[in-house]
Design an enzyme around this catalytic site. Structure first.
Site, PDB file in Angstrom:
ATOM      1  N   ASN A  92       0.809  -1.222   0.000  1.00 51.67           N
ATOM      2  CA  ASN A  92       0.000   0.000   0.000  1.00 51.67           C
ATOM      3  C   ASN A  92       0.841   1.270   0.000  1.00 51.67           C
ATOM      4  O   ASN A  92       0.373   2.314  -0.440  1.00 51.67           O
ATOM      5  CB  ASN A  92      -0.923  -0.008   1.226  1.00 51.67           C
ATOM      6  CG  ASN A  92      -1.572   1.325   1.474  1.00 51.67           C
ATOM      7  OD1 ASN A  92      -2.477   1.744   0.755  1.00 51.67           O
ATOM      8  ND2 ASN A  92      -1.104   2.035   2.502  1.00 51.67           N
ATOM      9  N   TYR A 159       3.572   9.621 -11.556  1.00 51.77           N
ATOM     10  CA  TYR A 159       2.714   8.829 -10.675  1.00 51.77           C
ATOM     11  C   TYR A 159       1.902   7.824 -11.497  1.00 51.77           C
ATOM     12  O   TYR A 159       1.847   6.629 -11.164  1.00 51.77           O
ATOM     13  CB  TYR A 159       1.780   9.745  -9.885  1.00 51.77           C
ATOM     14  CG  TYR A 159       0.779   9.002  -9.028  1.00 51.77           C
ATOM     15  CD1 TYR A 159       1.159   8.439  -7.810  1.00 51.77           C
ATOM     16  CD2 TYR A 159      -0.546   8.863  -9.424  1.00 51.77           C
ATOM     17  CE1 TYR A 159       0.253   7.758  -7.020  1.00 51.77           C
ATOM     18  CE2 TYR A 159      -1.465   8.182  -8.639  1.00 51.77           C
ATOM     19  CZ  TYR A 159      -1.066   7.623  -7.439  1.00 51.77           C
ATOM     20  OH  TYR A 159      -1.959   6.943  -6.659  1.00 51.77           O
ATOM     21  N   GLU A 241      -5.067 -10.260 -11.793  1.00 50.23           N
ATOM     22  CA  GLU A 241      -6.202  -9.390 -12.105  1.00 50.23           C
ATOM     23  C   GLU A 241      -6.116  -8.089 -11.319  1.00 50.23           C
ATOM     24  O   GLU A 241      -5.401  -7.980 -10.335  1.00 50.23           O
ATOM     25  CB  GLU A 241      -7.527 -10.097 -11.774  1.00 50.23           C
ATOM     26  CG  GLU A 241      -7.829 -11.278 -12.663  1.00 50.23           C
ATOM     27  CD  GLU A 241      -7.979 -10.872 -14.127  1.00 50.23           C
ATOM     28  OE1 GLU A 241      -8.458  -9.757 -14.391  1.00 50.23           O
ATOM     29  OE2 GLU A 241      -7.613 -11.679 -14.994  1.00 50.23           O
TER      30      GLU A 241
END
Length: 252
Positions: A92, A159, A241
């Site tokens: 994350n 980004y 995925e």
């Protein structure tokens, strides 16, 4: 559903209250996982650990600089010493910068990729050995709607490029480790209701909302719930995925 009891989950960037990492950690803990709060922010680490403990969950904090190979290896060693295994990795940790390509510097590009892509690579590589030994692993990587639609509100082209790289890296790795019992998937959030979003000037904020068919930003819990699914036994046949979570602002 999504039972994670006794699974050990490392969540990078989960010490900050500004993004979605803390919610991810709390959500996985709520499903029974033992959480490793890995962040560069010492104070934030303890806040997340305390928040998990207050709900009856189990967590430890590890200071982590994802751009340092030594720091990443040390984190993995500490987790294995504490829990003996690593079942789930949620990559994350990430940073952004709003700047045009014309004004962007090579240092800007390097800094964004160092965290968003190279740090993700280091953390992922470091957990593969213990996951292979177990014959089990769930890796969930945070990409972004910006990777798919070519930019957004908060980040520049570097980004978007770094988050697009996350998608390609994840698909390739998914093929490499599928027979080892390890799945590798991504979530690609759109606009999310965080402190970063709340800091936007209101006219700009309203213009962004106008581009979302559902007419609102997503909630951190909505992102975390999708990650909990991908980290679970129920997602055992899903790999390579990405799940788009953007209220319809981008549709493949």
């Amino acid at each position: 559903m999504f039972e994670l009891t006794n699974r050990v989950a490392v969540v990078t960037g989960s010490g900050s209250a500004r993004g979605i990492g803390r919610t991810i950690a709390l959500t996985l803990a709520g499903q029974g996982a033992k959480i490793v709060v890995a962040d560069i922010n010492r104070d934030g680490i303890q806040e997340t650990v305390d928040a998990i403990a207050s709900t009856g969950g189990e967590a430890i904090g590890v200071e982590l600089n994802v751009t340092s190979e030594d720091s990443v290896r040390s984190m993995v060693e500490q987790v294995l010493q504490a829990f003996g295994r690593i079942d789930i990795l949620v990559n994350n940790a990430g940073i952004s910068q709003k700047v045009s390509v014309e004004e962007m510097t090579l240092d800007d590009m390097t800094r964004i990729f160092s965290v968003n892509m190279f740090g993700l690579f280091l953390c992922t590589q470091a957990v593969l050995e213990p996951m292979k030994k177990q014959g089990y692993g769930r890796i969930v990587n945070l990409s972004s709607v910006s990777a798919k639609r070519g930019g957004g509100v908060f980040g520049g082209a570097h980004y978007s490029a770094s988050k697009a790289a996350v998608l390609g890296f994840s698909k390739n790795l998914a093929r490499e480790v599928a027979k080892e019992g390890i799945t590798v998937n991504c979530v690609a959030p759109g606009l999310v209701n965080t402190d970063i979003w709340k800091s936007l000037e209101r006219n700009l904020a309203n213009s962004v909302i106008d581009g979302i068919p559902m007419g609102r930003p997503g909630e951190t819990e909505e992102i975390a719930s999708a990650i909990a699914f991908l980290a679970s036994e129920e997602a055992s046949y899903i790999t390579g995925e990405e799940i788009d979570i953007n209220g319809g602002s981008h549709m493949d």
